[in-house]
Design a protein around this motif. Sequence first.
Motif, PDB file in Angstrom:
ATOM      1  N   UNK A 257       0.837  -1.196   0.000  1.00  0.00           N
ATOM      2  CA  UNK A 257       0.000   0.000   0.000  1.00  0.00           C
ATOM      3  C   UNK A 257       0.881   1.259   0.000  1.00  0.00           C
ATOM      4  N   UNK A 258       0.512   2.223  -0.804  1.00  0.00           N
ATOM      5  CA  UNK A 258       1.304   3.444  -0.894  1.00  0.00           C
ATOM      6  C   UNK A 258       1.144   4.278   0.389  1.00  0.00           C
ATOM      7  N   UNK A 259       2.274   4.802   0.869  1.00  0.00           N
ATOM      8  CA  UNK A 259       2.192   5.635   2.072  1.00  0.00           C
ATOM      9  C   UNK A 259       1.443   6.918   1.773  1.00  0.00           C
ATOM     10  N   UNK A 260       0.531   7.263   2.654  1.00  0.00           N
ATOM     11  CA  UNK A 260      -0.234   8.489   2.451  1.00  0.00           C
ATOM     12  C   UNK A 260       0.521   9.651   3.090  1.00  0.00           C
ATOM     13  N   UNK A 261       0.703  10.756   2.370  1.00  0.00           N
ATOM     14  CA  UNK A 261       1.358  11.902   3.000  1.00  0.00           C
ATOM     15  C   UNK A 261       0.313  12.673   3.811  1.00  0.00           C
ATOM     16  N   UNK A 262       0.813  13.437   4.779  1.00  0.00           N
ATOM     17  CA  UNK A 262      -0.097  14.180   5.636  1.00  0.00           C
ATOM     18  C   UNK A 262      -0.644  15.411   4.942  1.00  0.00           C
ATOM     19  N   UNK A 263      -1.538  16.071   5.620  1.00  0.00           N
ATOM     20  CA  UNK A 263      -2.153  17.279   5.075  1.00  0.00           C
ATOM     21  C   UNK A 263      -1.664  18.514   5.833  1.00  0.00           C
ATOM     22  N   UNK A 264      -1.532  19.594   5.097  1.00  0.00           N
ATOM     23  CA  UNK A 264      -1.059  20.839   5.698  1.00  0.00           C
ATOM     24  C   UNK A 264      -2.249  21.786   5.922  1.00  0.00           C
ATOM     25  N   UNK A 265      -2.414  22.207   7.160  1.00  0.00           N
ATOM     26  CA  UNK A 265      -3.484  23.157   7.503  1.00  0.00           C
ATOM     27  C   UNK A 265      -2.851  24.483   7.894  1.00  0.00           C
ATOM     28  N   UNK A 266      -3.394  25.559   7.383  1.00  0.00           N
ATOM     29  CA  UNK A 266      -2.833  26.876   7.712  1.00  0.00           C
ATOM     30  C   UNK A 266      -3.915  27.733   8.358  1.00  0.00           C
ATOM     31  N   UNK A 267      -3.675  28.062   9.612  1.00  0.00           N
ATOM     32  CA  UNK A 267      -4.599  28.917  10.347  1.00  0.00           C
ATOM     33  C   UNK A 267      -4.021  30.322  10.309  1.00  0.00           C
ATOM     34  N   UNK A 268      -4.786  31.227   9.763  1.00  0.00           N
ATOM     35  CA  UNK A 268      -4.233  32.543   9.518  1.00  0.00           C
ATOM     36  C   UNK A 268      -5.302  33.615   9.741  1.00  0.00           C
ATOM     37  N   UNK A 269      -4.878  34.859   9.688  1.00  0.00           N
ATOM     38  CA  UNK A 269      -5.817  35.954   9.914  1.00  0.00           C
ATOM     39  C   UNK A 269      -5.096  37.080  10.616  1.00  0.00           C
ATOM     40  N   UNK A 270      -5.734  38.226  10.759  1.00  0.00           N
ATOM     41  CA  UNK A 270      -5.073  39.380  11.361  1.00  0.00           C
ATOM     42  C   UNK A 270      -4.543  39.104  12.767  1.00  0.00           C
ATOM     43  N   UNK A 271      -3.535  39.881  13.143  1.00  0.00           N
ATOM     44  CA  UNK A 271      -2.932  39.769  14.460  1.00  0.00           C
ATOM     45  C   UNK A 271      -3.978  40.097  15.537  1.00  0.00           C
ATOM     46  N   UNK A 272      -4.080  39.270  16.557  1.00  0.00           N
ATOM     47  CA  UNK A 272      -5.016  39.541  17.654  1.00  0.00           C
ATOM     48  C   UNK A 272      -6.383  38.904  17.470  1.00  0.00           C
ATOM     49  N   UNK A 273      -6.550  38.074  16.423  1.00  0.00           N
ATOM     50  CA  UNK A 273      -7.866  37.457  16.202  1.00  0.00           C
ATOM     51  C   UNK A 273      -8.086  36.221  17.063  1.00  0.00           C
ATOM     52  N   UNK A 274      -7.036  35.789  17.738  1.00  0.00           N
ATOM     53  CA  UNK A 274      -7.201  34.633  18.616  1.00  0.00           C
ATOM     54  C   UNK A 274      -6.748  33.319  17.992  1.00  0.00           C
ATOM     55  N   UNK A 275      -5.910  33.404  16.949  1.00  0.00           N
ATOM     56  CA  UNK A 275      -5.404  32.175  16.302  1.00  0.00           C
ATOM     57  C   UNK A 275      -4.665  31.302  17.312  1.00  0.00           C
ATOM     58  N   UNK A 276      -3.811  31.962  18.099  1.00  0.00           N
ATOM     59  CA  UNK A 276      -2.986  31.238  19.073  1.00  0.00           C
ATOM     60  C   UNK A 276      -3.852  30.506  20.086  1.00  0.00           C
ATOM     61  N   UNK A 277      -4.909  31.162  20.545  1.00  0.00           N
ATOM     62  CA  UNK A 277      -5.803  30.543  21.537  1.00  0.00           C
ATOM     63  C   UNK A 277      -6.530  29.357  20.914  1.00  0.00           C
TER      64      UNK A 277
ATOM     65  N   UNK B 176      -8.718  43.563  22.331  1.00  0.00           N
ATOM     66  CA  UNK B 176      -7.925  42.349  22.609  1.00  0.00           C
ATOM     67  C   UNK B 176      -6.428  42.647  22.568  1.00  0.00           C
ATOM     68  N   UNK B 177      -6.023  43.438  21.590  1.00  0.00           N
ATOM     69  CA  UNK B 177      -4.589  43.755  21.485  1.00  0.00           C
ATOM     70  C   UNK B 177      -4.140  44.570  22.695  1.00  0.00           C
ATOM     71  N   UNK B 178      -5.027  45.485  23.143  1.00  0.00           N
ATOM     72  CA  UNK B 178      -4.682  46.290  24.337  1.00  0.00           C
ATOM     73  C   UNK B 178      -4.633  45.421  25.577  1.00  0.00           C
ATOM     74  N   UNK B 179      -5.608  44.504  25.689  1.00  0.00           N
ATOM     75  CA  UNK B 179      -5.693  43.653  26.885  1.00  0.00           C
ATOM     76  C   UNK B 179      -4.461  42.758  26.990  1.00  0.00           C
ATOM     77  N   UNK B 180      -3.878  42.429  25.850  1.00  0.00           N
ATOM     78  CA  UNK B 180      -2.686  41.581  25.830  1.00  0.00           C
ATOM     79  C   UNK B 180      -1.520  42.308  26.487  1.00  0.00           C
TER      80      UNK B 180
END
Length: 194
Positions: free
Chosen positions: A1-21, A134-138
């Motif tokens: 069986x051929x090895x399946x490669x993984x998938x790349x997910x990109x979480x993005x958006x303006x600074x302070x939108x809560x991506x990290x959380x 949010x940016x101020x609260x940080x």
Amino acid sequence: MKNKTGKLYILSGPSGTGKGTIVKHLIPKLPQLVRSISATTRLPRKGEVDGVHYFFISKQSFLQKVSESEFLEYDLHFENYYGTPKHFVEENLAKGKNVLLEIDVEGALKVKKNYPQSVLIFVMPPNIAELRRRLRARNTESDADIEERLARVEKEINLIEVYDYTVLNDDINLAVEKVYKIIKENEYDHKTGH
Ligand code: 5GP
């Protein structure tokens, strides 16, 4: 069986939108997903740990890595460099692992060009006033830095059409749930049915 490669997910958006959380809540729910740790030349914020939140490196070693093509993409952002280590991402994808990047909008578009199969998820702030709050609260950026970050937002939101998904982050639990569902949905291969 051929090895399946993984998938790349990109979480993005303006600074302070809560991506990290969102990422923080998401990782424990998805053991098969690994988070890429970026390198940056900015100084650590209070509580940030080298090798956990970022690899904090000097400008000189960052530029050295750039010249050795060690980044999948990199960007100068608010006078600091940020870059995605290429080796980590490629190695994990080859092993069949899914990899999550949490990067800015321009970086995300660069990655999508090289990896058209990647899944782009845009995290949308509820509104500018809330983003400023949010940016101020940080309490980690100066007022001038905050205004600079906010000025970029409109430009970034205009790029939303290129994204595969948009997640509004006005409720952290709902936003985490939505990103979780997107990842689960994409794990299912519609061609083979597994
Ligand atoms: P912060 O200084 O708030 O941690 O990050 C500033 C911005 O840089 C955020 O939008 C974050 O997602 C982005 N960023 C973090 N790592 C990378 C990276 O490796 N590449 C790019 N292009 N942006 C990144």
